[in-house]
Motif scaffolding. Structure first.
Motif, PDB file in Angstrom:
ATOM      1  N   PRO A   1      28.891 -15.519  16.779  1.00  0.00           N
ATOM      2  CA  PRO A   1      29.287 -15.513  15.367  1.00  0.00           C
ATOM      3  C   PRO A   1      29.479 -16.938  14.870  1.00  0.00           C
ATOM      4  O   PRO A   1      30.182 -17.735  15.492  1.00  0.00           O
ATOM      5  CB  PRO A   1      30.613 -14.751  15.381  1.00  0.00           C
ATOM      6  CG  PRO A   1      31.179 -15.012  16.748  1.00  0.00           C
ATOM      7  CD  PRO A   1      29.993 -15.107  17.678  1.00  0.00           C
TER       8      PRO A   1
ATOM      9  N   PRO B   1      25.867  -8.782  20.257  1.00  0.00           N
ATOM     10  CA  PRO B   1      26.783  -9.806  19.753  1.00  0.00           C
ATOM     11  C   PRO B   1      27.754 -10.222  20.836  1.00  0.00           C
ATOM     12  O   PRO B   1      27.994  -9.486  21.799  1.00  0.00           O
ATOM     13  CB  PRO B   1      27.494  -9.104  18.595  1.00  0.00           C
ATOM     14  CG  PRO B   1      27.416  -7.652  18.926  1.00  0.00           C
ATOM     15  CD  PRO B   1      26.135  -7.454  19.674  1.00  0.00           C
TER      16      PRO B   1
ATOM     17  N   ASP C   1      24.304 -16.801  14.901  1.00  0.00           N
ATOM     18  CA  ASP C   1      23.727 -15.856  13.937  1.00  0.00           C
ATOM     19  C   ASP C   1      23.075 -16.559  12.750  1.00  0.00           C
ATOM     20  O   ASP C   1      22.015 -16.154  12.273  1.00  0.00           O
ATOM     21  CB  ASP C   1      24.781 -14.834  13.470  1.00  0.00           C
ATOM     22  CG  ASP C   1      26.043 -15.462  12.889  1.00  0.00           C
ATOM     23  OD1 ASP C   1      25.993 -16.609  12.404  1.00  0.00           O
ATOM     24  OD2 ASP C   1      27.097 -14.791  12.924  1.00  0.00           O
TER      25      ASP C   1
ATOM     26  N   ASP D   1      30.975 -10.396  20.953  1.00  0.00           N
ATOM     27  CA  ASP D   1      32.112  -9.498  21.170  1.00  0.00           C
ATOM     28  C   ASP D   1      31.755  -8.357  22.118  1.00  0.00           C
ATOM     29  O   ASP D   1      32.541  -8.009  23.014  1.00  0.00           O
ATOM     30  CB  ASP D   1      32.594  -8.929  19.830  1.00  0.00           C
ATOM     31  CG  ASP D   1      33.400  -9.937  19.030  1.00  0.00           C
ATOM     32  OD1 ASP D   1      33.709 -11.003  19.588  1.00  0.00           O
ATOM     33  OD2 ASP D   1      33.699  -9.664  17.853  1.00  0.00           O
TER      34      ASP D   1
ATOM     35  N   ARG E   1      22.043 -21.228   3.465  1.00  0.00           N
ATOM     36  CA  ARG E   1      22.212 -20.473   4.697  1.00  0.00           C
ATOM     37  C   ARG E   1      20.871 -20.377   5.428  1.00  0.00           C
ATOM     38  O   ARG E   1      19.855 -20.054   4.826  1.00  0.00           O
ATOM     39  CB  ARG E   1      22.741 -19.073   4.405  1.00  0.00           C
ATOM     40  CG  ARG E   1      23.019 -18.253   5.687  1.00  0.00           C
ATOM     41  CD  ARG E   1      23.487 -16.845   5.340  1.00  0.00           C
ATOM     42  NE  ARG E   1      24.697 -16.882   4.551  1.00  0.00           N
ATOM     43  CZ  ARG E   1      25.920 -17.025   5.050  1.00  0.00           C
ATOM     44  NH1 ARG E   1      26.088 -17.142   6.364  1.00  0.00           N
ATOM     45  NH2 ARG E   1      26.982 -17.041   4.269  1.00  0.00           N
TER      46      ARG E   1
ATOM     47  N   GLY F   1      27.581 -16.179   9.767  1.00  0.00           N
ATOM     48  CA  GLY F   1      27.156 -14.878   9.263  1.00  0.00           C
ATOM     49  C   GLY F   1      27.766 -13.737  10.045  1.00  0.00           C
ATOM     50  O   GLY F   1      28.923 -13.803  10.464  1.00  0.00           O
ATOM     51  N   ASP F   2      26.969 -12.701  10.279  1.00  0.00           N
ATOM     52  CA  ASP F   2      27.408 -11.493  10.968  1.00  0.00           C
ATOM     53  C   ASP F   2      26.629 -11.367  12.270  1.00  0.00           C
ATOM     54  O   ASP F   2      25.424 -11.087  12.260  1.00  0.00           O
ATOM     55  CB  ASP F   2      27.176 -10.268  10.078  1.00  0.00           C
ATOM     56  CG  ASP F   2      27.760  -9.000  10.655  1.00  0.00           C
ATOM     57  OD1 ASP F   2      27.570  -8.751  11.865  1.00  0.00           O
ATOM     58  OD2 ASP F   2      28.379  -8.236   9.896  1.00  0.00           O
ATOM     59  N   ALA F   3      27.300 -11.575  13.407  1.00  0.00           N
ATOM     60  CA  ALA F   3      26.612 -11.569  14.698  1.00  0.00           C
ATOM     61  C   ALA F   3      26.036 -10.200  15.020  1.00  0.00           C
ATOM     62  O   ALA F   3      24.924 -10.097  15.569  1.00  0.00           O
ATOM     63  CB  ALA F   3      27.567 -12.021  15.802  1.00  0.00           C
ATOM     64  N   ALA F   4      26.752  -9.127  14.697  1.00  0.00           N
ATOM     65  CA  ALA F   4      26.259  -7.779  14.995  1.00  0.00           C
ATOM     66  C   ALA F   4      24.999  -7.479  14.195  1.00  0.00           C
ATOM     67  O   ALA F   4      24.040  -6.897  14.713  1.00  0.00           O
ATOM     68  CB  ALA F   4      27.346  -6.747  14.698  1.00  0.00           C
ATOM     69  N   GLU F   5      24.989  -7.868  12.934  1.00  0.00           N
ATOM     70  CA  GLU F   5      23.808  -7.637  12.099  1.00  0.00           C
ATOM     71  C   GLU F   5      22.625  -8.448  12.604  1.00  0.00           C
ATOM     72  O   GLU F   5      21.497  -7.955  12.661  1.00  0.00           O
ATOM     73  CB  GLU F   5      24.119  -8.014  10.651  1.00  0.00           C
ATOM     74  CG  GLU F   5      22.946  -7.772   9.698  1.00  0.00           C
ATOM     75  CD  GLU F   5      23.276  -8.154   8.274  1.00  0.00           C
ATOM     76  OE1 GLU F   5      22.331  -8.388   7.493  1.00  0.00           O
ATOM     77  OE2 GLU F   5      24.467  -8.239   7.939  1.00  0.00           O
TER      78      GLU F   5
ATOM     79  N   GLU G   1      19.199 -18.336   8.366  1.00  0.00           N
ATOM     80  CA  GLU G   1      19.327 -17.210   9.296  1.00  0.00           C
ATOM     81  C   GLU G   1      18.503 -17.500  10.550  1.00  0.00           C
ATOM     82  O   GLU G   1      17.379 -18.009  10.467  1.00  0.00           O
ATOM     83  CB  GLU G   1      18.833 -15.915   8.642  1.00  0.00           C
ATOM     84  CG  GLU G   1      19.554 -15.551   7.345  1.00  0.00           C
ATOM     85  CD  GLU G   1      20.977 -15.081   7.566  1.00  0.00           C
ATOM     86  OE1 GLU G   1      21.363 -14.851   8.741  1.00  0.00           O
ATOM     87  OE2 GLU G   1      21.706 -14.941   6.574  1.00  0.00           O
TER      88      GLU G   1
END
Length: 651
Positions: A226, A243, A194, A245, A202, A229-233, A204
């Motif tokens: 992941p 993501p 991510d 998960d 950072r 950061g935030d894998a889903a985002e 992205e």
């Protein structure tokens, strides 16, 4: 070179090494006395079937070993190792899924996570099932724009377990660099971290991954790992991405299934730097990669079950593949993501002490920078478990060898190693039973019939020449991707000398049985018709504190060639007449008058590849007004402008 070694192993340490035990095995198998390492090396290259069969046995390689260890004519492209055997690389790395630590993962923030061998096996199982559900099958390619994190290793092992092919780029590759590589190998699945942290910033990766995916019509899915950061985002910003998960959620952990494949079945696709054209897609097989890495880890690095191995690497460098393979020897991996100079350079050494690191791997460039920073690890940490320090990427100077023993640890096997992406391994490397001499790689690798030859292909001793290999070895590439008739493969390694593998290094064999690498052959200088390796000049600058790094080239000049040295200086330093005189005096006295540059020019930056190697040929091309073949292969292409139309080079 001095007549006193910097380090000699204690007799009890040498006797307890894997190499000593393997030598005893080879004495029994061969009936030969094998009194010292050179005799073992000679046996290994003269009787390759006996030797590689013994390596399989000694290292406990898991697989169905049937038929001969060697078949074919003995010529490079007509020889096959273990042609009737089957195995799976991932099965060997995931053996004994117990509570021992498989991976320690540290980010630049200082946050550490760990994964046991059982936990890694479970994650591989779930990934394997999800990948199979996504349509991945044997022979398909799975790609990664990924950080050096546990999930990346799990994704690679899941790929290998299915007989699919893993290929990756590091997170500092741009869109064009990734597409230039993955566009040739047409992956079905793309893994992407991510975000990452580097130097306090950072980075992205979602936008980059989205652009890459849009340009790869072969992709069926993108999976976001992941990391920082935030894998889903991140996945929400990439069309069709999920993501990690969500990707593995439908599947319960079980014992992974392993598809055993032929010895030469493709495992990895690695890429050349691409500085002279489109990157070559170099295919390496399950058996050759595994057998060679087991040999190097156990016999040369003396890696034992329970040891802890760190190598500072990205997933775009073959040392990442080499690091991962150490799981097959029962070692714990230390994977780091971030700047090696976090916490003023102390982060990695503090971690090495905390984790009980036994093997620390890095680059010569890092050791140079560490020395220039003034940090002396031994003043802060005892590093009591550290036994081996490995360096590669470029030649390590004799002066830096001495610095390591003074400022890191005195009782240490300092192993300068050399090989490359082309062989996913080493031609020359360390040895736990031999002394360490300043500036020298300790020995030729077992089973690697290396030699140094002149322009006619004749062996030379006591002088410099081309590094070659005279006989086949298991980790030769299976081939190049999309290379009908192996035309590009043949041109890359066999066009220089008939019947010899030409590796492209300018080298010299020493009287101690070691090797000195003087630089890349295509960057060798030739003033007055005398060949000079660029590393011979660079090592003289170690004692010039104002110089951070340098590049030397040969400039065409009045029908001959003159040496031009470009230097990047420490902040506040000035290239005045006094510094120029000091540089020239150091080079003249430390090397020879022929090595002294005709021109010394200060520049603000030096171009380097995405893996951090300085690019001499690109500078030479710009100086001569020639096109640079593949600017996209450079991490900082803007630096090339600094070498264009320099007035200092017109006089």
């Amino acid at each position: 070179m001095t007549d006193t070694p910097l380090w000699t192993p204690r007799a009890e340490r040498a006797d307890a090494s894997h190499l000593a035990a393997f030598t005893r095995l080879m004495r029994a198998k061969s009936g030969q006395a094998l009194p010292e390492y050179p005799s073992l090396w000679r046996l290994s290259v003269e009787k390759p079937a006996l030797f590689w069969g013994a390596v399989w046995d000694y290292t406990g390689l898991i697989g169905d070993r049937q038929g001969p260890a060697l078949a074919g004519s003995g010529r490079f492209l007509e020889t096959r190792f273990f042609p009737e055997a089957t195995l799976n690389y991932a099965e060997n790395l995931l053996a004994a899924p117990d509570t021992r630590l498989a991976i320690r993962f540290l980010q630049e923030t200082g946050d550490e996570t760990t994964l046991t061998r059982a936990g890694l096996s479970a994650l591989v199982s779930r990934l394997q099932q999800a990948m199979r559900e996504a349509g991945v099958k044997a022979g398909d390619r799975v790609a990664g724009l990924v950080a050096n994190q546990p999930e990346t290793i799990a994704a690679m092992l899941a790929t290998a377990s299915l007989g699919a092919i893993w290929t990756s780029c590091s997170t500092d590759f741009g869109v064009d660099g990734c597409v230039e590589r993955f566009g040739q190998t047409t992956p079905k699945l793309l893994f992407c971290s991510d975000s990452v942290l580097y130097g306090g910033k950072r980075v992205e990766l979602a936008a980059r991954a989205a652009d890459i995916a849009a340009r790869l019509p072969s992709l069926a899915r993108v999976v976001v790992l992941p990391c920082a950061g935030d894998a889903a985002e991140a996945a929400a910003h990439i069309a069709g991405a999920v993501p990690l998960d969500a990707f593995i959620a439908p599947f319960a952990a079980a014992s992974p299934a392993f598809t055993r494949v032929p010895f030469d079945h493709p495992l990895f696709i690695l890429y050349s730097s691409g500085t002279t054209g489109a990157p070559k897609c170099i295919v390496h097989g399950h058996g050759g990669t595994l057998l060679q890495h087991l040999k190097e880890h156990q016999l040369h690095a003396d890696l034992h079950a329970g040891d802890t191995l760190f190598y500072y690497t990205t997933c775009g460098w073959m040392m990442w593949n080499w690091l991962a393979s150490a799981l097959a020897s029962g070692a714990t991996l230390m994977c780091y993501e971030g700047s090696p100079f976090a916490e003023h350079g102390q982060r990695l050494w503090r971690w090495a002490e905390h984790a009980g690191c036994t093997h620390f791997g890095t680059s010569a460039r890092y050791l140079d920078a560490l020395a220039q920073s003034g940090l002396a690890p031994r003043e802060h940490w005892p590093l009591s478990r550290l036994r081996v320090l490995m360096s590669t990427g470029s030649p390590l100077s004799a002066e830096r060898f001495g610095w390591v023993y003074r400022h890191i640890k005195a009782d240490l096997n300092l192993a300068s190693i050399s090989g490359g992406t082309d062989i996913v391994s080493c031609f020359a490397l360390g040895n736990p039973t031999l002394p360490v001499w300043a500036g020298e790689l300790q020995c030729a690798g077992l089973g690697m019939a290396i030699d140094v030859v002149d322009d006619a292909g004749h062996s030379v001793t006591g002088s410099k020449g081309e590094l070659v290999c005279r006989r086949p070895f298991p980790s030769m590439p299976v081939g190049f991707w999309n290379d009908p008739g192996q035309a590009r493969y043949r041109k890359a390694y066999f066009s220089r000398f008939a019947g010899l593998w030409a590796h492209g290094d300018y080298a010299e064999q020493t009287r101690h049985g070691g090797l000195v690498i003087h630089g890349r052959s295509d960057a060798v200088l030739n003033p007055g018709g005398v060949r000079i390796g660029t590393a011979e000049i660079y090592r003289q600058l170690d004692g010039v504190g104002e110089v951070l790094e340098s590049i030397a080239i040969g400039q065409k000049w009045h029908g001959d060639e003159r040496v031009v040295l470009f230097v990047r200086l420490r902040a506040g330093a000035k290239l005045d007449d006094a510094l120029v005189h000091r540089i020239r005096t150091q080079i003249r006295e430390g090397a020879s008058p022929r090595h002294v540059p005709s021109r010394i020019v200060a520049v603000g930056d030096l171009p380097r590849t995405l893996s951090g190697k300085l690019v001499e040929l690109a500078v030479k091309n710009v100086v001569h007004g020639e096109a640079v073949a593949n600017v996209g292969a450079l991490a900082n292409p803007e630096a090339l402008a600094l070498f264009r139309d320099l007035p200092e080079l017109s006089i």
